[in-house]
Scaffold this motif. Structure first.
Motif, PDB file in Angstrom:
ATOM      1  N   PRO A  79       0.826  -1.164   0.114  1.00  0.00           N
ATOM      2  CA  PRO A  79       0.105   0.003  -0.020  1.00  0.00           C
ATOM      3  C   PRO A  79       0.784   1.264  -0.013  1.00  0.00           C
ATOM      4  O   PRO A  79       1.822   1.411   0.674  1.00  0.00           O
ATOM      5  CB  PRO A  79      -0.785  -0.002   1.405  1.00  0.00           C
ATOM      6  N   THR A  80       0.578   2.160  -0.683  1.00  0.00           N
ATOM      7  CA  THR A  80       1.344   3.506  -0.903  1.00  0.00           C
ATOM      8  C   THR A  80       0.216   4.636  -0.834  1.00  0.00           C
ATOM      9  O   THR A  80      -1.045   4.227  -0.865  1.00  0.00           O
ATOM     10  CB  THR A  80       1.975   3.518  -2.203  1.00  0.00           C
ATOM     11  N   ALA A  81       0.623   5.714  -0.923  1.00  0.00           N
ATOM     12  CA  ALA A  81      -0.393   6.862  -1.027  1.00  0.00           C
ATOM     13  C   ALA A  81      -0.940   7.043  -2.365  1.00  0.00           C
ATOM     14  O   ALA A  81      -2.180   7.768  -2.285  1.00  0.00           O
ATOM     15  CB  ALA A  81       0.469   8.322  -0.723  1.00  0.00           C
ATOM     16  N   ASP A  82      -0.500   6.421  -3.471  1.00  0.00           N
ATOM     17  CA  ASP A  82      -1.353   6.540  -4.473  1.00  0.00           C
ATOM     18  C   ASP A  82      -1.802   5.195  -4.855  1.00  0.00           C
ATOM     19  O   ASP A  82      -2.767   5.347  -5.873  1.00  0.00           O
ATOM     20  CB  ASP A  82      -0.204   6.697  -5.766  1.00  0.00           C
ATOM     21  N   GLY A  83      -2.053   4.256  -3.848  1.00  0.00           N
ATOM     22  CA  GLY A  83      -2.759   2.980  -4.395  1.00  0.00           C
ATOM     23  C   GLY A  83      -2.100   1.776  -3.867  1.00  0.00           C
ATOM     24  O   GLY A  83      -1.745   1.684  -2.504  1.00  0.00           O
ATOM     25  N   TYR A  84      -1.940   0.912  -4.771  1.00  0.00           N
ATOM     26  CA  TYR A  84      -1.031  -0.550  -4.440  1.00  0.00           C
ATOM     27  C   TYR A  84      -0.045  -0.706  -5.388  1.00  0.00           C
ATOM     28  O   TYR A  84      -0.364  -0.777  -6.637  1.00  0.00           O
ATOM     29  CB  TYR A  84      -2.363  -1.421  -4.526  1.00  0.00           C
ATOM     30  N   ARG A  85       1.274  -0.790  -4.922  1.00  0.00           N
ATOM     31  CA  ARG A  85       2.081  -0.993  -5.832  1.00  0.00           C
ATOM     32  C   ARG A  85       2.355  -2.851  -5.665  1.00  0.00           C
ATOM     33  O   ARG A  85       2.555  -3.236  -4.824  1.00  0.00           O
ATOM     34  CB  ARG A  85       3.598  -0.244  -5.195  1.00  0.00           C
ATOM     35  N   ARG A  86       2.415  -3.088  -7.048  1.00  0.00           N
ATOM     36  CA  ARG A  86       2.728  -4.517  -7.259  1.00  0.00           C
ATOM     37  C   ARG A  86       3.846  -4.769  -8.464  1.00  0.00           C
ATOM     38  O   ARG A  86       4.084  -3.927  -9.097  1.00  0.00           O
ATOM     39  CB  ARG A  86       1.524  -5.222  -7.397  1.00  0.00           C
ATOM     40  N   GLN A  87       4.424  -6.135  -8.204  1.00  0.00           N
ATOM     41  CA  GLN A  87       5.228  -6.603  -9.103  1.00  0.00           C
ATOM     42  C   GLN A  87       5.312  -8.064  -9.409  1.00  0.00           C
ATOM     43  O   GLN A  87       5.435  -8.372 -10.671  1.00  0.00           O
ATOM     44  CB  GLN A  87       6.622  -6.401  -8.834  1.00  0.00           C
ATOM     45  N   TRP A  88       4.927  -8.822  -8.739  1.00  0.00           N
ATOM     46  CA  TRP A  88       4.533 -10.387  -8.871  1.00  0.00           C
ATOM     47  C   TRP A  88       3.381 -10.404  -9.935  1.00  0.00           C
ATOM     48  O   TRP A  88       2.425  -9.610 -10.072  1.00  0.00           O
ATOM     49  CB  TRP A  88       4.451 -10.970  -7.654  1.00  0.00           C
TER      50      TRP A  88
ATOM     51  N   ALA B 291       9.986  -3.484 -13.566  1.00  0.00           N
ATOM     52  CA  ALA B 291       9.657  -2.504 -12.741  1.00  0.00           C
ATOM     53  C   ALA B 291       8.274  -2.776 -11.962  1.00  0.00           C
ATOM     54  O   ALA B 291       7.376  -3.361 -12.802  1.00  0.00           O
ATOM     55  CB  ALA B 291       9.814  -0.944 -13.241  1.00  0.00           C
ATOM     56  N   SER B 292       8.100  -2.186 -10.869  1.00  0.00           N
ATOM     57  CA  SER B 292       6.600  -2.255 -10.195  1.00  0.00           C
ATOM     58  C   SER B 292       5.661  -1.353 -10.961  1.00  0.00           C
ATOM     59  O   SER B 292       6.122  -0.448 -11.492  1.00  0.00           O
ATOM     60  CB  SER B 292       6.773  -2.178  -8.588  1.00  0.00           C
ATOM     61  N   THR B 293       4.321  -1.583 -10.590  1.00  0.00           N
ATOM     62  CA  THR B 293       3.410  -0.652 -11.457  1.00  0.00           C
ATOM     63  C   THR B 293       2.440  -0.572 -10.327  1.00  0.00           C
ATOM     64  O   THR B 293       2.483  -1.090  -9.130  1.00  0.00           O
ATOM     65  CB  THR B 293       2.538  -1.386 -12.457  1.00  0.00           C
ATOM     66  N   VAL B 294       1.556   0.587 -10.291  1.00  0.00           N
ATOM     67  CA  VAL B 294       0.891   0.685  -9.312  1.00  0.00           C
ATOM     68  C   VAL B 294      -0.760   0.935  -9.876  1.00  0.00           C
ATOM     69  O   VAL B 294      -1.121   1.379 -10.996  1.00  0.00           O
ATOM     70  CB  VAL B 294       0.961   2.444  -8.837  1.00  0.00           C
ATOM     71  N   PHE B 295      -1.639   0.431  -9.019  1.00  0.00           N
ATOM     72  CA  PHE B 295      -3.085   0.359  -9.381  1.00  0.00           C
ATOM     73  C   PHE B 295      -3.773   1.243  -8.130  1.00  0.00           C
ATOM     74  O   PHE B 295      -3.366   0.993  -6.985  1.00  0.00           O
ATOM     75  CB  PHE B 295      -3.616  -0.794  -9.291  1.00  0.00           C
ATOM     76  N   GLY B 296      -4.699   2.210  -8.431  1.00  0.00           N
ATOM     77  CA  GLY B 296      -4.927   3.215  -7.369  1.00  0.00           C
ATOM     78  C   GLY B 296      -6.148   2.969  -6.685  1.00  0.00           C
ATOM     79  O   GLY B 296      -6.565   3.603  -5.697  1.00  0.00           O
ATOM     80  N   GLY B 297      -6.915   1.831  -7.207  1.00  0.00           N
ATOM     81  CA  GLY B 297      -8.340   1.549  -6.443  1.00  0.00           C
ATOM     82  C   GLY B 297      -9.421   1.877  -7.187  1.00  0.00           C
ATOM     83  O   GLY B 297      -9.501   2.476  -8.482  1.00  0.00           O
TER      84      GLY B 297
ATOM     85  N   GLY C 102      -2.008   4.225 -11.847  1.00  0.00           N
ATOM     86  CA  GLY C 102      -0.830   4.762 -11.505  1.00  0.00           C
ATOM     87  C   GLY C 102       0.084   4.468 -12.339  1.00  0.00           C
ATOM     88  O   GLY C 102      -0.009   3.897 -13.523  1.00  0.00           O
ATOM     89  N   GLU C 103       1.324   4.462 -12.171  1.00  0.00           N
ATOM     90  CA  GLU C 103       2.539   4.437 -12.840  1.00  0.00           C
ATOM     91  C   GLU C 103       2.805   3.001 -13.319  1.00  0.00           C
ATOM     92  O   GLU C 103       2.518   2.282 -12.519  1.00  0.00           O
ATOM     93  CB  GLU C 103       3.790   5.365 -12.105  1.00  0.00           C
ATOM     94  N   GLY C 104       3.694   3.016 -14.373  1.00  0.00           N
ATOM     95  CA  GLY C 104       4.131   1.758 -14.776  1.00  0.00           C
ATOM     96  C   GLY C 104       3.610   1.146 -15.898  1.00  0.00           C
ATOM     97  O   GLY C 104       2.340   1.368 -16.286  1.00  0.00           O
ATOM     98  N   ASP C 105       4.309   0.601 -17.057  1.00  0.00           N
ATOM     99  CA  ASP C 105       3.653  -0.044 -18.138  1.00  0.00           C
ATOM    100  C   ASP C 105       3.139  -1.361 -17.621  1.00  0.00           C
ATOM    101  O   ASP C 105       3.751  -2.236 -17.221  1.00  0.00           O
ATOM    102  CB  ASP C 105       5.012  -0.277 -19.008  1.00  0.00           C
ATOM    103  N   VAL C 106       1.873  -1.344 -18.195  1.00  0.00           N
ATOM    104  CA  VAL C 106       0.946  -2.678 -17.740  1.00  0.00           C
ATOM    105  C   VAL C 106      -0.110  -3.030 -18.493  1.00  0.00           C
ATOM    106  O   VAL C 106      -0.432  -2.095 -19.685  1.00  0.00           O
ATOM    107  CB  VAL C 106       0.477  -2.548 -16.249  1.00  0.00           C
ATOM    108  N   ILE C 107      -0.563  -4.150 -18.722  1.00  0.00           N
ATOM    109  CA  ILE C 107      -1.775  -4.602 -19.618  1.00  0.00           C
ATOM    110  C   ILE C 107      -2.682  -4.978 -18.562  1.00  0.00           C
ATOM    111  O   ILE C 107      -2.397  -5.902 -17.866  1.00  0.00           O
ATOM    112  CB  ILE C 107      -1.441  -5.800 -20.555  1.00  0.00           C
ATOM    113  N   LEU C 108      -3.914  -4.268 -18.580  1.00  0.00           N
ATOM    114  CA  LEU C 108      -5.077  -4.488 -17.594  1.00  0.00           C
ATOM    115  C   LEU C 108      -6.157  -5.093 -18.471  1.00  0.00           C
ATOM    116  O   LEU C 108      -6.822  -4.691 -19.303  1.00  0.00           O
ATOM    117  CB  LEU C 108      -5.231  -3.339 -16.892  1.00  0.00           C
ATOM    118  N   ARG C 109      -6.787  -6.193 -17.649  1.00  0.00           N
ATOM    119  CA  ARG C 109      -8.010  -6.878 -18.460  1.00  0.00           C
ATOM    120  C   ARG C 109      -8.928  -6.267 -17.472  1.00  0.00           C
ATOM    121  O   ARG C 109      -9.122  -6.892 -16.034  1.00  0.00           O
ATOM    122  CB  ARG C 109      -7.872  -8.388 -18.210  1.00  0.00           C
ATOM    123  N   ILE C 110     -10.207  -5.691 -17.684  1.00  0.00           N
ATOM    124  CA  ILE C 110     -11.233  -5.198 -17.110  1.00  0.00           C
ATOM    125  C   ILE C 110     -12.494  -6.006 -17.254  1.00  0.00           C
ATOM    126  O   ILE C 110     -12.875  -6.356 -18.546  1.00  0.00           O
ATOM    127  CB  ILE C 110     -11.464  -3.817 -17.071  1.00  0.00           C
ATOM    128  N   SER C 111     -12.971  -6.563 -16.393  1.00  0.00           N
ATOM    129  CA  SER C 111     -14.394  -7.215 -16.405  1.00  0.00           C
ATOM    130  C   SER C 111     -15.208  -6.683 -15.340  1.00  0.00           C
ATOM    131  O   SER C 111     -15.003  -6.496 -14.372  1.00  0.00           O
ATOM    132  CB  SER C 111     -14.074  -8.967 -16.356  1.00  0.00           C
TER     133      SER C 111
END
Length: 364
Positions: A45-54, A122-128, A73-82
């Protein structure tokens, strides 16, 4: 269903109809109240949301209304939204910011965001998730079953949605989808929460072709790959560990500068460290079942060594440990990795043991 492609900021977006045409668009409005969130995977958990890497991290929330906001948040990522278990959108390298999901019938909904891509660099961030006007928060989803998957690229889903084997590194990244890989398929089959603690190219004592970097057991204790913080979650006690490590230890020849002068020396080191790794897991969760699986690659060397590890664990008194050999894979993904069809075959092979040991779900 009809799928439409459009460009939104830096992200490609595909949409499909639910009860109405669904849209996911960046907005500049202020976020409403945060919604209760359910998280699968290791996060900081961070001020911007949730930092993750695994790999394989996922985020879920339930609400009543016609729309919801999500923050990236920051970081290159592919997100699947359902939404409501129906695939809705894919965001590829979305710009940080607030996105609005619209087009839902007014009612109860559950939204899920899966991280599909691997994030070794690098890790990425999801803000919620956040409420829009008229949206009412509901309790976040919860499950009682937990499975932890530990492994390498075969567990990550490396290049598993690729239509070809010959891939550039950019194509590998773009066609890796952990949300369609074996861990997600298996967890969905048993209605379980899951973690995917896997790193492509890494092994038990040796990484692919002897390359430098932490092995999986060396990286495993930490929340992120920088090893700044040890992972701890008192609510995470899986009933089942599914582990596949050995492909990178054994699929390439030894080099003169490596510490093992013979294959037998590598075998002995691998077996010793793999046994110790599983024992550390069992010390934390002594009642958990452990499934060690391996393909028939490397002329059977991997499977032979994993079978020896399982035998040594049983000889040492470890209960509920088994070895599952997996054969018949086509390996049509990038760089001859399992495809999504192969992921289904692996899931089927694992289910034979899981179905025969339903008591694991009842343990406390």
């Amino acid at each position: 269903m009809k799928r439409v492609l459009g460009l939104i900021g830096a992200a490609w977006l595909s949409t499909s109809a639910l009860s109405a045409p669904l849209t996911v668009t960046p907005v500049s409005t202020k976020a409403g109240a945060p919604l209760p969130i359910h998280i699968g995977g290791r996060v900081e958990p961070t001020a911007d949301g949730y930092r993750r890497q695994w790999p394989g991290t996922y985020f879920e929330a339930s609400f009543r209304g016609e729309g919801v906001l999500l923050k990236i948040g920051e970081g290159d990522v592919i997100l699947r939204i359902s939404v409501d278990a129906t695939s809705a959108a894919t965001l590829v390298k979305p710009k940080p910011g607030l996105y609005r999901v619209d087009g839902l019938a007014n009612g109860r909904h559950t939204i899920r965001v899966d991280v599909a891509s691997e994030s070794q660099a690098a890790s990425t961030v999801f803000g919620g998730f956040y409420a829009t006007a008229g949206t009412r928060a509901l309790p976040s989803p919860a499950r009682t079953r937990q499975i932890e998957f530990i492994g390498d690229s075969h567990t990550v889903g490396y290049g598993n949605i690729s239509a070809k084997r010959d891939c550039t590194q950019d194509e590998v990244w773009a066609t890796t989808d952990t949300s369609q890989a074996m861990p997600a398929l298996t967890a969905r089959r048993y209605g379980a929460d899951y973690q995917v603690n896997a790193i492509s190219g890494r092994g038990i004592v040796r990484n692919y072709d002897g390359m430098p970097g932490d092995t999986v057991p060396a990286a495993y204790p930490f929340t992120l790959f920088d090893k700044a913080k040890r992972y701890a979650d008192p609510a995470w006690h899986p009933s089942l560990y599914v582990i596949a490590l050995g492909t990178n230890d054994f699929t390439t020849p030894l080099h003169p500068n490596e510490p093992w002068k013979t294959r037998d020396a590598l075998h002995a080191d691998y077996e010793q460290h793999y046994v110790a790794f599983v024992k550390r897991l069992r010390a934390r969760d002594p009642n958990a079942h452990v499934v060690l699986w391996a393909t028939d690659m490397a002329d059977g060397e991997i499977a032979s060594e994993v079978a020896k590890v399982a035998a040594r664990l049983k000889a040492a008194g470890e209960r509920n440990v088994t070895f599952v050999p997996v054969t018949g894979l086509a390996f049509t993904g990038c760089h001859a990795h399992p495809s999504t069809a192969d992921d289904g075959r692996i899931t089927t092979a694992l289910s034979t043991y899981i179905d025969a040991h339903a008591e694991m779900w009842a343990r406390k």
